[in-house]
Write an enzyme that holds these catalytic residues in place. Structure first.
Site, short mmCIF file in Angstrom:
data_model
loop_
_atom_site.label_atom_id
_atom_site.label_comp_id
_atom_site.label_asym_id
_atom_site.label_seq_id
_atom_site.Cartn_x
_atom_site.Cartn_y
_atom_site.Cartn_z
CE LYS A 1 -46.45 21.11 54.03
NZ LYS A 1 -46.29 22.57 54.18
CG HIS B 1 -43.69 18.22 55.01
ND1 HIS B 1 -43.92 17.83 53.71
CD2 HIS B 1 -42.78 19.23 54.93
CE1 HIS B 1 -43.20 18.56 52.89
NE2 HIS B 1 -42.50 19.42 53.61
#
Length: 278
Positions: A170, A166
């Site tokens: 995040k 990600h």
């Protein structure tokens, strides 16, 4: 709150977006504004945020749409038939209490929820529908089903690793989607993820425990989301993969869930229910 009053504001389902200034929040606001199946009736932000008191359309750089960003969830959720919530665990738990009182559908895309948080959501779901998923895309939910079936078909001599990537911003790991996949793999082996999960590896870890499910998390750049489920056997590997290139898939799935939930009774649901994959 005993004096909580639900307000009926029209025929199309009225939707409130929490965390309206965030990436998902902004995408959801635009998607709902463009929809002919729902209306935006509220946009929530934390107290002290620069957007509070501004029209959400103007805050997004466009024309006024008649919806003012608010930090008062009690008043705003009273207008809602559904609340779409991609925020933080503490905020989600607080919103769940209000959506339960309003008998509104609560679509939860928040990740990093603890066992205590989940227990609070379960209590709220006794009064109104809660649709919760670590990932709301069609492709990911198909991948979850495939992972469960493959894990059931292959024996414990096939090791399972879930690898996810990600963007650098995040804050939780493993991702909610990775945990969904791990849970599906464990279910395929008639066990719980808590029984089979291996913590992140570092240092001299020793040999792998048979039947365990491992996780690895990558963070960097602007990666939207990539998930691999690796089944590693002797002499061969099977890899199931999903790659997201546009966050709009999550917003579309969340709106679909909010609309699907309109005629559902209290209870806990997930995207497999919404998509008819259960």
């Amino acid at each position: 709150m005993s004096d909580f009053q639900k307000i009926d504001t029209g025929e199309l389902p009225g939707i409130v977006v929490t965390g309206a200034s965030g990436r998902m929040g902004q995408m959801l606001v635009r998607l709902i504004q463009d929809s002919d199946q729902a209306r935006l009736v509220g946009a929530l932000e934390r107290a002290g945020h620069d957007w509070v008191g501004r029209d959400i359309g103007e805050a997004l750089g466009g024309q006024a749409v008649g919806v003012t960003v608010s930090d008062d969830p009690v008043t705003v959720i009273a207008r809602a038939q559904a609340v779409i919530d991609f925020t933080a665990p503490a905020a989600t738990v607080a919103f769940a209490e209000l959506t339960a009182q309003a008998r509104a559908v609560h679509v939860v895309g928040t990740t990093g929820l603890s066992d205590d948080d989940l227990a609070s959501l379960s209590a709220a779901a006794r009064h109104a529908p809660i649709i919760r998923a670590g990932n709301m895309s069609l492709g990911v939910n198909l991948l979850v089903g495939l992972t469960r079936k493959v894990a059931a078909a292959l024996g414990e001599d096939w090791d399972i690793e879930v690898v996810e990537a990600h963007h650098r911003m995040k804050v939780d790991a493993p991702s909610g989607t990775a945990l969904m996949l791990g849970e599906a793999a464990a279910e395929g082996r008639c066990a719980t993820l808590a029984d089979l999960r291996t913590p992140a590896r570092e240092g001299i870890t020793g040999a792998r425990e048979p039947g365990s499910i491992g996780f690895a998390a990558i963070r960097g750049g602007d990666v939207v989301g990539e998930h691999d489920v690796i089944f590693a056997g002797q002499g061969e590997r099977l890899i199931l993969r999903h790659v997201a290139t546009d966050r709009a898939i999550f917003a579309r799935g969340a709106l679909r869930a909010a609309l699907w939930g309109q005629d559902k009774g209290p209870g806990e649901y997930d995207m497999a229910d919404v998509l008819g994959l259960g």
